[in-house]
Design an enzyme around this catalytic site. Structure first.
Site, PDB file in Angstrom:
ATOM      1  N   ILE A 100       0.827  -1.214   0.000  1.00 48.72           N
ATOM      2  CA  ILE A 100       0.000   0.000   0.000  1.00 48.72           C
ATOM      3  C   ILE A 100       0.863   1.268   0.000  1.00 48.72           C
ATOM      4  O   ILE A 100       0.569   2.232  -0.732  1.00 48.72           O
ATOM      5  CB  ILE A 100      -0.956  -0.045   1.217  1.00 48.72           C
ATOM      6  CG1 ILE A 100      -2.045  -1.109   0.979  1.00 48.72           C
ATOM      7  CG2 ILE A 100      -1.581   1.332   1.476  1.00 48.72           C
ATOM      8  CD1 ILE A 100      -2.901  -1.429   2.196  1.00 48.72           C
ATOM      9  N   ASP A 130      11.516   2.973   4.535  1.00 49.94           N
ATOM     10  CA  ASP A 130      11.110   1.585   4.807  1.00 49.94           C
ATOM     11  C   ASP A 130      12.257   0.836   5.467  1.00 49.94           C
ATOM     12  O   ASP A 130      13.430   1.101   5.187  1.00 49.94           O
ATOM     13  CB  ASP A 130      10.721   0.882   3.488  1.00 49.94           C
ATOM     14  CG  ASP A 130       9.780  -0.279   3.713  1.00 49.94           C
ATOM     15  OD1 ASP A 130       8.610  -0.202   3.262  1.00 49.94           O
ATOM     16  OD2 ASP A 130      10.186  -1.276   4.359  1.00 49.94           O
ATOM     17  N   ASP A 168      14.255   2.145  10.445  1.00 44.87           N
ATOM     18  CA  ASP A 168      13.182   1.639  11.303  1.00 44.87           C
ATOM     19  C   ASP A 168      12.416   2.878  11.775  1.00 44.87           C
ATOM     20  O   ASP A 168      12.990   3.749  12.444  1.00 44.87           O
ATOM     21  CB  ASP A 168      13.811   0.889  12.486  1.00 44.87           C
ATOM     22  CG  ASP A 168      12.769   0.319  13.440  1.00 44.87           C
ATOM     23  OD1 ASP A 168      11.603   0.773  13.424  1.00 44.87           O
ATOM     24  OD2 ASP A 168      13.141  -0.582  14.226  1.00 44.87           O
ATOM     25  N   VAL A 169      11.134   2.966  11.435  1.00 46.12           N
ATOM     26  CA  VAL A 169      10.365   4.178  11.766  1.00 46.12           C
ATOM     27  C   VAL A 169      10.181   4.388  13.274  1.00 46.12           C
ATOM     28  O   VAL A 169       9.736   5.451  13.692  1.00 46.12           O
ATOM     29  CB  VAL A 169       8.964   4.212  11.093  1.00 46.12           C
ATOM     30  CG1 VAL A 169       9.064   4.514   9.618  1.00 46.12           C
ATOM     31  CG2 VAL A 169       8.167   2.954  11.372  1.00 46.12           C
ATOM     32  N   SER A 189      -7.358   0.582   9.232  1.00 51.63           N
ATOM     33  CA  SER A 189      -7.767  -0.756   8.782  1.00 51.63           C
ATOM     34  C   SER A 189      -9.265  -0.868   9.042  1.00 51.63           C
ATOM     35  O   SER A 189      -9.840  -0.033   9.750  1.00 51.63           O
ATOM     36  CB  SER A 189      -7.031  -1.807   9.616  1.00 51.63           C
ATOM     37  OG  SER A 189      -7.587  -3.092   9.450  1.00 51.63           O
ATOM     38  N   TYR A 232      -2.934  -5.543  17.026  1.00 54.08           N
ATOM     39  CA  TYR A 232      -3.189  -4.878  15.735  1.00 54.08           C
ATOM     40  C   TYR A 232      -4.494  -4.083  15.798  1.00 54.08           C
ATOM     41  O   TYR A 232      -4.563  -2.931  15.380  1.00 54.08           O
ATOM     42  CB  TYR A 232      -3.253  -5.937  14.633  1.00 54.08           C
ATOM     43  CG  TYR A 232      -3.376  -5.390  13.227  1.00 54.08           C
ATOM     44  CD1 TYR A 232      -2.251  -4.946  12.542  1.00 54.08           C
ATOM     45  CD2 TYR A 232      -4.614  -5.341  12.578  1.00 54.08           C
ATOM     46  CE1 TYR A 232      -2.356  -4.462  11.239  1.00 54.08           C
ATOM     47  CE2 TYR A 232      -4.718  -4.866  11.288  1.00 54.08           C
ATOM     48  CZ  TYR A 232      -3.588  -4.427  10.616  1.00 54.08           C
ATOM     49  OH  TYR A 232      -3.697  -3.939   9.334  1.00 54.08           O
ATOM     50  N   LYS A 263      -4.847  -0.027  15.411  1.00 51.49           N
ATOM     51  CA  LYS A 263      -5.606   0.605  14.319  1.00 51.49           C
ATOM     52  C   LYS A 263      -6.768   1.450  14.855  1.00 51.49           C
ATOM     53  O   LYS A 263      -7.130   2.462  14.248  1.00 51.49           O
ATOM     54  CB  LYS A 263      -6.095  -0.462  13.336  1.00 51.49           C
ATOM     55  CG  LYS A 263      -4.949  -1.189  12.610  1.00 51.49           C
ATOM     56  CD  LYS A 263      -4.071  -0.226  11.818  1.00 51.49           C
ATOM     57  CE  LYS A 263      -3.029  -0.946  10.976  1.00 51.49           C
ATOM     58  NZ  LYS A 263      -2.175  -0.015  10.195  1.00 51.49           N
ATOM     59  N   THR A 295      -1.447  -7.738  -0.780  1.00 54.94           N
ATOM     60  CA  THR A 295      -0.089  -7.205  -0.611  1.00 54.94           C
ATOM     61  C   THR A 295       0.760  -8.315   0.010  1.00 54.94           C
ATOM     62  O   THR A 295       0.212  -9.336   0.459  1.00 54.94           O
ATOM     63  CB  THR A 295      -0.064  -5.991   0.351  1.00 54.94           C
ATOM     64  OG1 THR A 295      -0.326  -6.465   1.677  1.00 54.94           O
ATOM     65  CG2 THR A 295      -1.062  -4.916  -0.022  1.00 54.94           C
TER      66      THR A 295
HETATM   67  P1  NAD Z   1       3.378  -4.668   3.375  1.00 51.85           P
HETATM   68  O1  NAD Z   1       3.972  -5.667   4.291  1.00 51.85           O
HETATM   69  O2  NAD Z   1       3.378  -4.923   1.919  1.00 51.85           O
HETATM   70  O3  NAD Z   1       4.071  -3.243   3.612  1.00 51.85           O
HETATM   71  C1  NAD Z   1       4.390  -2.772   4.879  1.00 51.85           C
HETATM   72  C2  NAD Z   1       5.749  -2.110   4.792  1.00 51.85           C
HETATM   73  O4  NAD Z   1       6.055  -1.554   6.082  1.00 51.85           O
HETATM   74  C3  NAD Z   1       6.886  -3.097   4.435  1.00 51.85           C
HETATM   75  O5  NAD Z   1       7.610  -2.624   3.323  1.00 51.85           O
HETATM   76  C4  NAD Z   1       7.720  -3.120   5.686  1.00 51.85           C
HETATM   77  O6  NAD Z   1       9.125  -3.296   5.428  1.00 51.85           O
HETATM   78  C5  NAD Z   1       7.435  -1.745   6.287  1.00 51.85           C
HETATM   79  N1  NAD Z   1       7.758  -1.714   7.708  1.00 51.85           N
HETATM   80  C6  NAD Z   1       7.361  -2.587   8.673  1.00 51.85           C
HETATM   81  N2  NAD Z   1       7.917  -2.259   9.845  1.00 51.85           N
HETATM   82  C7  NAD Z   1       8.669  -1.158   9.636  1.00 51.85           C
HETATM   83  C8  NAD Z   1       9.490  -0.357  10.454  1.00 51.85           C
HETATM   84  N3  NAD Z   1       9.658  -0.628  11.762  1.00 51.85           N
HETATM   85  N4  NAD Z   1      10.114   0.708   9.898  1.00 51.85           N
HETATM   86  C9  NAD Z   1       9.973   0.983   8.589  1.00 51.85           C
HETATM   87  N5  NAD Z   1       9.211   0.254   7.755  1.00 51.85           N
HETATM   88  C10 NAD Z   1       8.576  -0.811   8.273  1.00 51.85           C
HETATM   89  O7  NAD Z   1       1.902  -4.457   3.927  1.00 51.85           O
HETATM   90  P2  NAD Z   1       0.692  -3.553   3.397  1.00 51.85           P
HETATM   91  O8  NAD Z   1      -0.447  -4.458   3.274  1.00 51.85           O
HETATM   92  O9  NAD Z   1       1.113  -2.701   2.262  1.00 51.85           O
HETATM   93  O10 NAD Z   1       0.449  -2.670   4.701  1.00 51.85           O
HETATM   94  C11 NAD Z   1       0.537  -1.247   4.693  1.00 51.85           C
HETATM   95  C12 NAD Z   1      -0.372  -0.713   5.786  1.00 51.85           C
HETATM   96  O11 NAD Z   1      -1.724  -1.039   5.440  1.00 51.85           O
HETATM   97  C13 NAD Z   1      -0.130  -1.321   7.171  1.00 51.85           C
HETATM   98  O12 NAD Z   1      -0.297  -0.340   8.149  1.00 51.85           O
HETATM   99  C14 NAD Z   1      -1.236  -2.343   7.291  1.00 51.85           C
HETATM  100  O13 NAD Z   1      -1.573  -2.599   8.638  1.00 51.85           O
HETATM  101  C15 NAD Z   1      -2.356  -1.636   6.557  1.00 51.85           C
HETATM  102  N6  NAD Z   1      -3.436  -2.498   6.120  1.00 51.85           N
HETATM  103  C16 NAD Z   1      -3.233  -3.474   5.196  1.00 51.85           C
HETATM  104  C17 NAD Z   1      -4.311  -4.278   4.810  1.00 51.85           C
HETATM  105  C18 NAD Z   1      -4.163  -5.370   3.786  1.00 51.85           C
HETATM  106  O14 NAD Z   1      -5.135  -6.102   3.563  1.00 51.85           O
HETATM  107  N7  NAD Z   1      -3.029  -5.507   3.130  1.00 51.85           N
HETATM  108  C19 NAD Z   1      -5.564  -4.075   5.376  1.00 51.85           C
HETATM  109  C20 NAD Z   1      -5.741  -3.084   6.324  1.00 51.85           C
HETATM  110  C21 NAD Z   1      -4.660  -2.286   6.681  1.00 51.85           C
END
Ligand code: NAD
Length: 255
Positions: free
Chosen positions: A21, A40, A67-68, A146, A159, A163, A194
């Site tokens: 995302i 990232d 690391d954020v 989320s 989680y 959220k 994703t």
């Molecule tokens: P993803 O795993 O593809 O991407 C998440 C990214 O965050 C990764 O590149 C990871 O390296 C990075 N990350 C994790 N911990 C980190 C840290 N400490 N410092 C820096 N970067 C870090 O997952 P996604 O599905 O793209 O998720 C993005 C957001 O969307 C998240 O907050 C997730 O909770 C939310 N979300 C996703 C979904 C879904 O269905 N995919 C649904 C609801 C919410």
């Protein structure tokens, strides 16, 4: 460039920009001319995305592997992003993690890490960017929540809490920063394909269960979320602040 009023044209920091995302959000913003800095933990993924977005969209891009939750690393990244992009007028906090662990098994480490990345980091990355955001008209923050921002899941209490916390944070910051002209919102994705959801999506029965829950009969793509984020970051959403836009194909619209 879109014919819509997608201003401002200031740079945007996108955490989690190396994947899923976050990456789609960075690309969607770049498509309307906004320079983007992708932060990232996966520095290689962020760098690769930055190069590909710059080539396709013709905007300045930048990446940082960090690391954020590391305050010092965030401070350094702000300096580097400001220098690379020229201006910073936006933050999308899409870095996130999920660990399935019900309360019978939950550990303090898991609780702290999930809250740390999903919620706490949004606070302190935003804090580190406040000077920049205040300096530019039309600045905005979007946190990625989320459907777990509005409903609960039994096996992922950390989680779900993180959220829901994003929504509370959104409302508080919107109130505090509104007088400075900074809007703060959240987007709540449903089931999106994703790397985070790959185990679920790769299992035909699990994916079918997700599809079944949506009146639109499909799971979401990262671009479905990115378009909503781009809207909230733009002047098209100039009177929208302190709210969450659920983008879930209707999953939470029924029992
Ligand atoms: P993803 O795993 O593809 O991407 C998440 C990214 O965050 C990764 O590149 C990871 O390296 C990075 N990350 C994790 N911990 C980190 C840290 N400490 N410092 C820096 N970067 C870090 O997952 P996604 O599905 O793209 O998720 C993005 C957001 O969307 C998240 O907050 C997730 O909770 C939310 N979300 C996703 C979904 C879904 O269905 N995919 C649904 C609801 C919410």
């Amino acid at each position: 460039m879109s014919a819509l009023n997608m201003t401002p044209t200031t740079g945007v920091v996108v955490t989690g920009g190396g994947s899923g995302i976050g990456r789609a959000c960075a690309r969607a913003l770049a498509e309307v001319g906004r320079p983007v800095s992708l932060w990232d933990l996966n520095g290689e993924g962020a760098a690769e995305a930055a190069v590909s977005i710059a080539a396709d969209c013709g905007v300045t891009t930048h990446s940082v592997g960090l690391d954020v939750t590391d305050r010092a690393a965030v401070d350094n990244a702000v300096v580097a992003a400001r220098e690379a992009l020229g201006t910073i007028g936006g933050l999308v906090h899409a870095a996130g993690i999920v660990t399935s662990m019900d309360i019978d098994h939950l550990t303090e480490e898991i609780w702290d890490s999930v809250i740390g990345v999903n919620l706490r980091a949004e606070v302190f990355v935003a804090q580190a960017l406040l000077g920049d955001l205040r300096s530019h008209e039309g600045s905005a923050i979007v946190g990625i929540g989320s459907i777990m921002s509005v409903v609960g899941s039994p096996t992922i209490p950390s989680y779900t809490a993180s959220k829901h916390g994003v929504v509370g944070l959104t409302k508080s910051l919107a109130n505090y920063l509104g007088p400075d002209g900074i809007r703060v919102n959240a987007v709540g994705p449903g089931y999106i394909e994703t790397p985070m959801t790959s185990m679920m999506m790769d299992d035909p029965a699990s994916k079918a269960a997700c599809v079944e829950k949506s009146p639109l009969g499909r799971v979401g793509a990262p671009t479905d979320i990115a378009k909503a984020v781009r809207f909230l970051m733009s002047d098209e959403a100039g009177f929208v602040t302190g709210t969450i836009l659920i983008v879930d194909g209707g999953v939470t619209s029924h029992d």
